[in-house]
Write a protein that holds these residues in place. Structure first.
Motif, PDB file in Angstrom:
ATOM      1  N   GLY A  63      -0.423   0.245  -0.108  1.00 45.05           N
ATOM      2  CA  GLY A  63      -0.577  -0.619   1.059  1.00 45.05           C
ATOM      3  C   GLY A  63       0.617  -1.530   1.276  1.00 45.05           C
ATOM      4  N   ASP A  64       1.355  -1.854   0.223  1.00 45.53           N
ATOM      5  CA  ASP A  64       2.524  -2.726   0.334  1.00 45.53           C
ATOM      6  C   ASP A  64       3.795  -1.975   0.717  1.00 45.53           C
ATOM      7  OD1 ASP A  64       0.980  -4.895  -0.435  1.00 45.53           O
ATOM      8  OD2 ASP A  64       1.454  -4.659  -2.565  1.00 45.53           O
ATOM      9  N   ILE A  65       3.783  -0.675   0.539  1.00 43.60           N
ATOM     10  CA  ILE A  65       4.986   0.106   0.798  1.00 43.60           C
ATOM     11  C   ILE A  65       5.371  -0.007   2.270  1.00 43.60           C
ATOM     12  CG2 ILE A  65       5.872   2.476   0.886  1.00 43.60           C
ATOM     13  CD1 ILE A  65       4.344   2.984  -1.664  1.00 43.60           C
ATOM     14  N   GLY A  66       6.650  -0.205   2.492  1.00 41.34           N
ATOM     15  CA  GLY A  66       7.160  -0.343   3.855  1.00 41.34           C
ATOM     16  C   GLY A  66       7.319  -1.791   4.276  1.00 41.34           C
ATOM     17  N   ALA A  67       6.706  -2.709   3.547  1.00 42.20           N
ATOM     18  CA  ALA A  67       6.863  -4.135   3.855  1.00 42.20           C
ATOM     19  C   ALA A  67       8.215  -4.611   3.317  1.00 42.20           C
ATOM     20  CB  ALA A  67       5.721  -4.929   3.227  1.00 42.20           C
ATOM     21  N   PRO A  68       8.727  -5.738   3.830  1.00 42.84           N
ATOM     22  CA  PRO A  68      10.006  -6.258   3.316  1.00 42.84           C
ATOM     23  C   PRO A  68       9.932  -6.482   1.801  1.00 42.84           C
ATOM     24  CG  PRO A  68       9.364  -7.430   5.300  1.00 42.84           C
ATOM     25  CD  PRO A  68       8.207  -6.548   4.928  1.00 42.84           C
ATOM     26  N   ALA A  69      10.985  -6.139   1.111  1.00 46.19           N
ATOM     27  CA  ALA A  69      11.141  -6.272  -0.339  1.00 46.19           C
ATOM     28  C   ALA A  69      10.303  -5.258  -1.120  1.00 46.19           C
ATOM     29  CB  ALA A  69      10.827  -7.697  -0.810  1.00 46.19           C
ATOM     30  N   PHE A  70       9.785  -4.238  -0.448  1.00 43.02           N
ATOM     31  CA  PHE A  70       9.034  -3.176  -1.106  1.00 43.02           C
ATOM     32  C   PHE A  70       9.708  -1.843  -0.783  1.00 43.02           C
ATOM     33  CE2 PHE A  70       5.956  -6.567  -0.914  1.00 43.02           C
ATOM     34  CZ  PHE A  70       5.328  -6.478  -2.137  1.00 43.02           C
ATOM     35  N   PRO A  71       9.396  -0.799  -1.543  1.00 37.24           N
ATOM     36  CA  PRO A  71       9.992   0.516  -1.237  1.00 37.24           C
ATOM     37  C   PRO A  71       9.641   0.951   0.186  1.00 37.24           C
ATOM     38  CG  PRO A  71       8.897   0.564  -3.379  1.00 37.24           C
ATOM     39  CD  PRO A  71       8.550  -0.750  -2.739  1.00 37.24           C
ATOM     40  N   PRO A  72      10.499   1.753   0.800  1.00 37.48           N
ATOM     41  CA  PRO A  72      10.216   2.236   2.164  1.00 37.48           C
ATOM     42  C   PRO A  72       9.040   3.210   2.176  1.00 37.48           C
ATOM     43  CG  PRO A  72      12.163   3.309   1.278  1.00 37.48           C
ATOM     44  CD  PRO A  72      11.767   2.253   0.280  1.00 37.48           C
ATOM     45  N   LYS A  73       8.469   3.428   3.359  1.00 39.40           N
ATOM     46  CA  LYS A  73       7.281   4.277   3.478  1.00 39.40           C
ATOM     47  C   LYS A  73       7.525   5.717   3.040  1.00 39.40           C
ATOM     48  CE  LYS A  73       4.438   1.813   6.743  1.00 39.40           C
ATOM     49  NZ  LYS A  73       3.623   1.888   7.947  1.00 39.40           N
ATOM     50  N   ASP A  74       8.742   6.211   3.159  1.00 42.36           N
ATOM     51  CA  ASP A  74       8.990   7.592   2.736  1.00 42.36           C
ATOM     52  C   ASP A  74       8.833   7.768   1.223  1.00 42.36           C
ATOM     53  OD1 ASP A  74      11.403   6.319   1.984  1.00 42.36           O
ATOM     54  OD2 ASP A  74      12.576   8.130   2.395  1.00 42.36           O
ATOM     55  N   PHE A  75       8.794   6.654   0.492  1.00 38.67           N
ATOM     56  CA  PHE A  75       8.563   6.695  -0.953  1.00 38.67           C
ATOM     57  C   PHE A  75       7.200   7.324  -1.264  1.00 38.67           C
ATOM     58  CE2 PHE A  75       7.173   4.542  -4.925  1.00 38.67           C
ATOM     59  CZ  PHE A  75       8.130   5.077  -5.777  1.00 38.67           C
ATOM     60  N   TRP A 178      -2.456   4.111   6.531  1.00 36.79           N
ATOM     61  CA  TRP A 178      -1.274   4.780   7.091  1.00 36.79           C
ATOM     62  C   TRP A 178      -0.889   6.014   6.280  1.00 36.79           C
ATOM     63  CZ3 TRP A 178       3.148   5.631   4.375  1.00 36.79           C
ATOM     64  CH2 TRP A 178       3.367   4.851   3.236  1.00 36.79           C
ATOM     65  N   TRP A 179      -1.027   5.971   4.981  1.00 28.20           N
ATOM     66  CA  TRP A 179      -0.582   7.107   4.169  1.00 28.20           C
ATOM     67  C   TRP A 179      -1.610   8.229   4.129  1.00 28.20           C
ATOM     68  CZ3 TRP A 179      -3.686   7.699  -0.086  1.00 28.20           C
ATOM     69  CH2 TRP A 179      -4.384   6.577  -0.520  1.00 28.20           C
ATOM     70  N   GLU A 180      -2.839   7.981   4.596  1.00 30.36           N
ATOM     71  CA  GLU A 180      -3.849   9.035   4.669  1.00 30.36           C
ATOM     72  C   GLU A 180      -3.793   9.797   5.992  1.00 30.36           C
ATOM     73  OE1 GLU A 180      -7.497   7.151   2.055  1.00 30.36           O
ATOM     74  OE2 GLU A 180      -7.300   6.554   4.138  1.00 30.36           O
ATOM     75  N   GLU A 181      -3.090   9.257   6.960  1.00 29.90           N
ATOM     76  CA  GLU A 181      -3.042   9.860   8.295  1.00 29.90           C
ATOM     77  C   GLU A 181      -2.187  11.123   8.305  1.00 29.90           C
ATOM     78  OE1 GLU A 181      -1.359   6.705  10.585  1.00 29.90           O
ATOM     79  OE2 GLU A 181      -3.296   5.730  10.894  1.00 29.90           O
ATOM     80  N   GLU A 182      -2.494  11.998   9.258  1.00 28.71           N
ATOM     81  CA  GLU A 182      -1.640  13.164   9.496  1.00 28.71           C
ATOM     82  C   GLU A 182      -0.357  12.656  10.151  1.00 28.71           C
ATOM     83  OE1 GLU A 182      -2.298  16.413   8.805  1.00 28.71           O
ATOM     84  OE2 GLU A 182      -4.208  15.877   7.886  1.00 28.71           O
ATOM     85  N   ARG A 183       0.762  12.915   9.501  1.00 27.41           N
ATOM     86  CA  ARG A 183       2.059  12.485  10.032  1.00 27.41           C
ATOM     87  C   ARG A 183       3.034  13.648   9.921  1.00 27.41           C
ATOM     88  NH1 ARG A 183       4.038   9.289   6.170  1.00 27.41           N
ATOM     89  NH2 ARG A 183       2.338   9.750   4.784  1.00 27.41           N
ATOM     90  N   GLU A 184       4.018  13.660  10.821  1.00 24.80           N
ATOM     91  CA  GLU A 184       5.047  14.699  10.745  1.00 24.80           C
ATOM     92  C   GLU A 184       5.788  14.582   9.431  1.00 24.80           C
ATOM     93  OE1 GLU A 184       7.817  15.405  13.926  1.00 24.80           O
ATOM     94  OE2 GLU A 184       6.335  14.785  15.409  1.00 24.80           O
ATOM     95  N   GLU A 185       6.021  15.700   8.794  1.00 21.24           N
ATOM     96  CA  GLU A 185       6.761  15.795   7.544  1.00 21.24           C
ATOM     97  C   GLU A 185       6.154  14.970   6.426  1.00 21.24           C
ATOM     98  OE1 GLU A 185      10.990  15.367   8.030  1.00 21.24           O
ATOM     99  OE2 GLU A 185      10.911  16.198  10.051  1.00 21.24           O
ATOM    100  N   ALA A 186       4.873  14.633   6.542  1.00 18.15           N
ATOM    101  CA  ALA A 186       4.202  13.873   5.487  1.00 18.15           C
ATOM    102  C   ALA A 186       3.657  14.820   4.438  1.00 18.15           C
ATOM    103  CB  ALA A 186       3.080  13.037   6.078  1.00 18.15           C
ATOM    104  N   SER A 187       3.653  14.353   3.213  1.00 16.64           N
ATOM    105  CA  SER A 187       3.090  15.145   2.123  1.00 16.64           C
ATOM    106  C   SER A 187       1.606  14.823   1.994  1.00 16.64           C
ATOM    107  CB  SER A 187       3.805  14.806   0.820  1.00 16.64           C
ATOM    108  OG  SER A 187       3.137  15.403  -0.263  1.00 16.64           O
ATOM    109  N   ASP A 188       0.802  15.855   1.780  1.00 16.04           N
ATOM    110  CA  ASP A 188      -0.612  15.614   1.532  1.00 16.04           C
ATOM    111  C   ASP A 188      -0.974  15.915   0.078  1.00 16.04           C
ATOM    112  OD1 ASP A 188      -0.496  18.342   1.529  1.00 16.04           O
ATOM    113  OD2 ASP A 188      -2.148  18.646   2.927  1.00 16.04           O
ATOM    114  N   GLU A 189       0.045  15.910  -0.776  1.00 13.74           N
ATOM    115  CA  GLU A 189      -0.184  16.167  -2.195  1.00 13.74           C
ATOM    116  C   GLU A 189      -1.050  15.077  -2.832  1.00 13.74           C
ATOM    117  OE1 GLU A 189       3.060  18.012  -4.722  1.00 13.74           O
ATOM    118  OE2 GLU A 189       4.228  17.165  -3.095  1.00 13.74           O
ATOM    119  N   TRP A 190      -1.114  13.890  -2.218  1.00 11.37           N
ATOM    120  CA  TRP A 190      -1.938  12.808  -2.753  1.00 11.37           C
ATOM    121  C   TRP A 190      -3.413  13.197  -2.791  1.00 11.37           C
ATOM    122  CZ3 TRP A 190      -5.852  10.858   0.263  1.00 11.37           C
ATOM    123  CH2 TRP A 190      -5.787  11.130   1.618  1.00 11.37           C
ATOM    124  N   ARG A 191      -3.789  14.210  -2.028  1.00 10.59           N
ATOM    125  CA  ARG A 191      -5.195  14.618  -1.948  1.00 10.59           C
ATOM    126  C   ARG A 191      -5.616  15.528  -3.092  1.00 10.59           C
ATOM    127  NH1 ARG A 191      -7.455  16.733   3.206  1.00 10.59           N
ATOM    128  NH2 ARG A 191      -9.273  15.838   2.221  1.00 10.59           N
TER     129      ARG A 191
END
Length: 192
Positions: A63-75, A178-191
């Protein structure tokens, strides 16, 4: 100090992270969201080693990913989605109003997995135990998990079916993070 500053902007550790020769497995206990890129770097430097992450509450950290001072969302797609939960337990509590007594139904459950077993949606029976509602080899998003618990209560007659409009008003249009949503070029390996 300069490594901390670079880490704030997604930089590498500057050579601080080094694999240990002859090690087959690393155990990492409680890493913060800012430290997770170091774990990724270790995985890149020693790709044949097993890395065991313990007690990370990755869902909270995501949930913190992508916020300032945190890793970017592509992480999330590049690294975190590849982390396989060996033992996963996430409890959730919900309330739902009803038109008849008791007018408010509190219920809770948990999403459980013991690898390589399937993800299980478990409903708290109120007696100190859980009842299996559903199982799946893929992890459901939290909105689907809540829906599975609700349907189990509807089948038992605890909660009444209200129709599509009222169901939509209860759940809203957004039932995933945000990370559970269907996104272009997103990985669904978390599932898995």
């Amino acid at each position: 100090p300069e490594q901390t500053f670079m880490a704030l902007f997604g930089g590498k550790s500057g050579g601080i992270i080094k694999p240990i020769e002859g090690i087959d497995m690393y155990v990492i206990i409680i890493a913060s969201a800012q430290e997770l890129p170091d774990v990724e770097e270790l995985a890149e430097l020693d790709p044949n080693a097993v890395i065991c992450l313990y007690n990370l509450k990755l869902d909270v950290l995501r949930g913190d990913i992508g916020a300032p001072a945190f890793p970017p969302k592509d992480f999330q797609d590049r690294f975190l989605s590849r982390v396989k939960p060996v033992y996963y337990l996430r409890t959730r509590q919900y309330s739902r109003s009803t038109a008849a007594p008791p007018y408010l139904v509190n219920y809770q459950g948990c999403l459980f997995r013991s690898y390589p077993g399937e993800f299980q949606t478990l409903l708290d029976t109120g007696t100190g135990s859980y009842r299996r509602v559903e199982g799946n080899k893929f992890r459901p998003p939290l909105g689907m998990f809540k829906e599975q618990l609700t349907k189990a209560l509807q089948m038992e007659g605890v909660i009444q079916e209200e129709g599509n409009v009222l169901n939509f008003l209860r759940t809203g249009y957004k039932t995933t993070t945000w990370w559970e949503e269907e996104r272009e070029e997103a990985s669904d390996e978390w599932r898995t």
